[in-house]
Enzyme design. Structure first.
Site, short mmCIF file in Angstrom:
data_model
loop_
_atom_site.label_atom_id
_atom_site.label_comp_id
_atom_site.label_asym_id
_atom_site.label_seq_id
_atom_site.Cartn_x
_atom_site.Cartn_y
_atom_site.Cartn_z
N ALA A 163 86.14 16.45 137.90
CA ALA A 163 87.57 16.22 138.16
C ALA A 163 87.87 16.00 139.63
O ALA A 163 88.98 16.29 140.10
CB ALA A 163 88.38 17.41 137.64
N ASN A 231 84.48 24.34 138.48
CA ASN A 231 83.13 23.77 138.45
C ASN A 231 82.93 22.71 139.52
O ASN A 231 81.80 22.46 139.95
CB ASN A 231 82.84 23.18 137.07
CG ASN A 231 82.41 24.24 136.07
OD1 ASN A 231 81.37 24.86 136.21
ND2 ASN A 231 83.23 24.45 135.05
N HIS A 261 92.66 18.53 143.78
CA HIS A 261 91.51 18.94 144.57
C HIS A 261 91.48 18.13 145.86
O HIS A 261 91.48 16.90 145.82
CB HIS A 261 90.19 18.71 143.82
CG HIS A 261 90.08 19.46 142.53
ND1 HIS A 261 90.04 20.84 142.47
CD2 HIS A 261 90.03 19.02 141.25
CE1 HIS A 261 89.94 21.22 141.20
NE2 HIS A 261 89.94 20.14 140.45
#
Length: 310
Positions: A163, A231, A261
């Site tokens: 992601a 992750n 992110h």
């Protein structure tokens, strides 16, 4: 039918042909019977985990002409059975080893525990594996062990970008000196609800009125405390400065509409700041849609042996 039985049948057929016709007649017929069919590439794959990512990947694989068979595994067997009923190429099995002897690729999309079990079994048998729960590789001893087994058996361990964007730049930058790698993740309350770390710290994720840092520390600690949420920190650590030298900051934002992110990198190459604003998966707010898409994209590249952008 076992592999040995298949081999015996092939040998018996070939023997009959060899004894029935002359050598001059044999080669064209053998070329047609054996070389053409067995050179065609059809993949058999096992998907562990039938949640958000596993389901989307299985449905995409079901439509790929190169995929011949999909074996589904889930700790909750009805989930796997329901998914299999929607697909044309899928059957349910109980354990990854059940079909490992003729499986081309194992995909883990379940949990860190499932990943550790699958990576060890697949790498020991020389079977390629794609890992989504990358946090399973946080333990240095385990990671070096399975990497060594993979080198010995020829198995490949694939880790999709997940992601987050920018890991291609990080991978390239890491071939020279890296000074700093930081991951800043911002999530909404739904994405962090039910996390053991928050409960132990007495953090009520729905009580915040403004963006608040709920974690700041090394990636090793972040991956351990947020096993289903971060992750990407493990992926960044493996490509960059390692789990102890990669800084992770997690921000809880009550107004966040997406999981974001921000990857910050400094090194000999210069500086890079890459920001990804993800749409949460509709069926699981803890998973970003881009994570599923990265798994599908990785599968296509593996099957078709296409490596643009490496």
């Amino acid at each position: 039918m076992s592999v040995s039985q298949v081999k015996e049948i092939k040998y018996a057929i070939k023997s009959v042909i060899c004894f029935s016709i002359s050598d001059s007649q044999l080669w064209p017929l053998c070329a047609f019977i054996f070389i053409i069919p067995f050179n065609l590439r059809f993949m058999r794959m096992t998907i562990i985990g039938c949640g958000s990512i596993g389901t989307k990947l299985a449905k995409a694989a079901d439509e790929m002409a190169e995929v011949k068979r999909i074996y589904l595994i889930d700790i909750e067997r009805p989930l796997a059975e329901n998914l299999a009923s929607e697909l044309n190429k899928a059957i349910v099995v109980d354990d990854v080893e059940e079909e490992l002897y003729h499986c081309d690729l194992v995909v883990e999309a379940a949990s860190q525990d499932a990943a550790r079990d699958a990576i060890l079994k697949a790498s020991s048998r020389g079977v390629d594996i794609m890992v989504m729960s990358v946090g399973a590789l946080v333990d240095d001893g385990f990671r070096e062990n399975v990497f060594a087994k993979a080198r010995q058996t020829g198995a490949k361990i694939f880790i999709p970008s997940g992601a987050i964007a920018g890991v291609d730049g990080l991978r390239a930058a890491s071939t020279a000196e890296l000074e700093e790698v930081e991951l800043v993740t911002k999530k909404g309350p739904k994405s962090l609800a039910g996390i053991k770390y928050c409960e132990e710290k007495g953090i009520d994720v729905y009580s915040f009125k403004e963006p608040t840092v709920i974690f700041s520390g090394a990636a090793r600690e972040a991956v351990s405390n947020f096993p289903k949420n971060i992750n990407v920190a493990a992926t960044v650590s493996l490509l960059g400065l390692g789990f102890d030298n990669t800084k992770v900051t997690i921000i809880l934002d009550p107004e966040a509409k997406s999981n974001s992110h921000e990857l910050r990198i400094k090194g000999a190459f210069g500086e890079m700041n890459c920001h990804t604003y993800n749409v949460p998966s509709p069926d699981n707010p803890k998973t970003s849609m881009l994570a599923s898409l990265s798994a599908i994209s990785a599968l296509k590249r593996i099957i078709r042996n296409e490596w643009a952008g490496i």
